[in-house]
Motif scaffolding. Structure first.
Motif, short mmCIF file in Angstrom:
data_model
loop_
_atom_site.label_atom_id
_atom_site.label_comp_id
_atom_site.label_asym_id
_atom_site.label_seq_id
_atom_site.Cartn_x
_atom_site.Cartn_y
_atom_site.Cartn_z
N VAL A 156 10.81 46.61 59.08
CA VAL A 156 11.71 45.57 59.55
C VAL A 156 13.12 46.14 59.65
O VAL A 156 13.48 47.08 58.94
N VAL A 157 13.90 45.55 60.55
CA VAL A 157 15.28 46.00 60.78
C VAL A 157 16.22 44.87 60.40
O VAL A 157 16.07 43.73 60.87
N ILE A 158 17.19 45.18 59.54
CA ILE A 158 18.26 44.24 59.21
C ILE A 158 19.52 44.74 59.90
O ILE A 158 20.13 45.73 59.50
N ASN A 159 19.91 44.06 60.99
CA ASN A 159 21.07 44.48 61.79
C ASN A 159 22.28 43.68 61.35
O ASN A 159 22.33 42.46 61.51
N CYS A 160 23.27 44.37 60.77
CA CYS A 160 24.43 43.69 60.20
C CYS A 160 25.70 44.08 60.97
O CYS A 160 26.01 45.27 61.12
N VAL A 161 26.45 43.08 61.41
CA VAL A 161 27.75 43.29 62.02
C VAL A 161 28.76 42.56 61.14
O VAL A 161 28.74 41.33 61.04
N ALA A 162 29.64 43.33 60.50
CA ALA A 162 30.61 42.77 59.57
C ALA A 162 32.02 43.14 60.04
O ALA A 162 32.38 44.31 60.04
N ILE A 163 32.79 42.14 60.44
CA ILE A 163 34.17 42.35 60.90
C ILE A 163 35.10 41.63 59.94
O ILE A 163 35.09 40.39 59.86
N MET A 164 35.85 42.40 59.18
CA MET A 164 36.72 41.84 58.15
C MET A 164 35.93 40.90 57.24
O MET A 164 36.39 39.84 56.85
N GLY A 165 34.70 41.32 56.97
CA GLY A 165 33.83 40.54 56.10
C GLY A 165 32.82 41.46 55.43
O GLY A 165 32.93 42.69 55.52
N GLY A 166 31.87 40.90 54.75
CA GLY A 166 30.91 41.74 54.06
C GLY A 166 29.54 41.09 53.96
O GLY A 166 29.39 39.87 54.09
N MET A 167 28.54 41.95 53.73
CA MET A 167 27.17 41.46 53.54
C MET A 167 26.52 42.25 52.42
O MET A 167 26.87 43.40 52.16
N GLN A 168 25.57 41.61 51.77
CA GLN A 168 24.83 42.24 50.69
C GLN A 168 23.34 42.12 50.98
O GLN A 168 22.83 41.02 51.15
N VAL A 169 22.65 43.27 51.04
CA VAL A 169 21.21 43.30 51.25
C VAL A 169 20.56 43.73 49.94
O VAL A 169 20.87 44.80 49.41
N THR A 170 19.67 42.91 49.41
CA THR A 170 19.01 43.19 48.14
C THR A 170 17.51 43.36 48.39
O THR A 170 16.88 42.48 48.98
N VAL A 171 16.97 44.50 47.97
CA VAL A 171 15.55 44.78 48.17
C VAL A 171 14.87 44.93 46.81
O VAL A 171 15.50 45.29 45.82
N PRO A 172 13.55 44.67 46.76
CA PRO A 172 12.83 44.83 45.49
C PRO A 172 12.46 46.28 45.25
O PRO A 172 12.45 47.10 46.18
N PRO A 173 12.15 46.66 44.00
CA PRO A 173 11.67 48.01 43.73
C PRO A 173 10.41 48.30 44.54
O PRO A 173 9.59 47.41 44.79
N GLY A 174 10.26 49.55 44.98
CA GLY A 174 9.07 49.94 45.73
C GLY A 174 9.25 49.96 47.23
O GLY A 174 8.44 50.54 47.95
N VAL A 175 10.32 49.33 47.73
CA VAL A 175 10.57 49.29 49.17
C VAL A 175 11.39 50.52 49.58
O VAL A 175 12.35 50.88 48.92
N GLU A 176 11.00 51.15 50.68
CA GLU A 176 11.78 52.27 51.21
C GLU A 176 12.94 51.72 52.03
O GLU A 176 12.76 50.79 52.82
N VAL A 177 14.12 52.30 51.84
CA VAL A 177 15.31 51.84 52.55
C VAL A 177 15.88 52.98 53.39
O VAL A 177 16.02 54.11 52.91
N VAL A 178 16.20 52.67 54.65
CA VAL A 178 16.86 53.62 55.54
C VAL A 178 18.14 52.95 56.04
O VAL A 178 18.10 51.83 56.54
N VAL A 179 19.28 53.64 55.89
CA VAL A 179 20.57 53.07 56.30
C VAL A 179 21.09 53.84 57.50
O VAL A 179 21.27 55.06 57.44
N ARG A 180 21.34 53.13 58.59
CA ARG A 180 21.80 53.76 59.84
C ARG A 180 23.07 53.12 60.38
O ARG A 180 23.44 53.35 61.53
N GLY A 181 23.74 52.32 59.60
CA GLY A 181 24.92 51.62 60.08
C GLY A 181 26.12 52.54 60.24
O GLY A 181 26.19 53.62 59.66
N VAL A 182 27.09 52.08 61.04
CA VAL A 182 28.32 52.82 61.31
C VAL A 182 29.50 52.00 60.81
O VAL A 182 29.59 50.79 61.09
N GLY A 183 30.41 52.65 60.08
CA GLY A 183 31.58 51.95 59.57
C GLY A 183 32.88 52.54 60.10
O GLY A 183 33.04 53.77 60.16
#
Length: 268
Positions: free
Chosen positions: A138-165
């Protein structure tokens, strides 16, 4: 038998089970203190089943033994019930928007193949710990402009981060941690301008409660064992190998702390 079974990663629980077997063996006189110390040290340093199995192979370990490597098939390794959480279909929510406000997606919900989140002068919380998944990736697409987001995953899940800041950033601390067999893969992507997207791995409340109960049960078992050993006149021997066990546990914790500090320095 599959050739890669000995390379399966051992968990902390696996190492503790072996330590308990060794402790019983020294209390019964099957191992002397020198052998106990050597094997216990090897148990806490072991990373795979292949390194753990020889430590109890010559002991009558019973039900608490780490499964014998030559009897384990990869298909028999539990997948943490992830198959029940890959439900297919569409997600129960496809996105979240926060404009000078906030949004939450948490609890029991179905993560779609792509979830789009937008925050402007606001924030969002995307909690996947109790969620089902529409697909294995699954893809979590986050656009944060002068704001923030928090993504919380359970143990055992593989995470790949490709965002640009730009004057902002994406948290990459959880990237690179191997996932459990059958677990979903979560790709966090998007764009952050004067904002940030955090990613963290946390246990659910039920998992934390189960861990506390397990520790409480182990504590009660140790107390009962101590009473039994005292009654049989072996209390001094018990105290000696308990002290050695605690010493090696402390060594294990210190090694983990040093590894965490090195990892933090490398990230800086």
């Amino acid at each position: 038998m599959t050739d890669d079974v000995p390379e399966l990663r051992a968990s902390d629980a696996d190492r503790e089970r072996v330590a308990e077997v060794l402790r019983d063996a020294v209390a019964e006189g099957r191992l002397d203190m020198e052998e106990f110390g050597e094997r216990l040290d090897a148990a806490y340093k072991a990373r795979t089943y292949g390194e753990l199995a020889p430590l109890t192979r010559d002991l009558p370990v019973g039900a608490v033994a780490v499964p014998k490597v030559d009897m384990v098939k990869k298909s028999e390794v539990p997948d943490g019930s992830w198959a029940d959480r890959i439900v297919g279909g569409e997600g129960s929510s496809t996105g979240g928007v926060a404009v000078m406000s906030g949004f939450q997606r948490k609890g029991r919900w179905t993560v779609p193949r792509r979830f789009n989140a937008f925050a402007f002068w606001g924030g969002g919380e995307i909690d996947l710990r109790d969620a089902d998944f529409a697909d294995r990736e699954v893809v979590i697409n986050c656009v944060a402009i002068m704001g923030g987001m928090q993504v919380t995953v359970p143990p055992g899940v593989e995470v790949v981060v490709r965002g640009v800041g730009i004057m902002g950033g994406f948290d990459q601390r959880e990237e690179g941690v191997p996932g459990d067999p059958g677990a979903p893969r979560v790709i966090v992507t998007g764009f952050a301008f004067w904002g940030g997207v955090g990613v963290e791995r946390k246990q659910t409340r039920a998992q934390r409660q189960a861990l506390r109960e397990e520790r409480r049960r182990e504590k009660l078992e140790r107390r009962a064992e101590r009473r039994e050993l005292r009654a049989s006149g072996r209390d001094e021997q018990y105290e000696a190998h308990r002290d050695m066990l605690e010493e090696h546990r402390e060594m294990w914790r210190n090694a983990h702390d040093r590894h965490g500090k090195r990892r933090a320095r490398d990230e800086d």
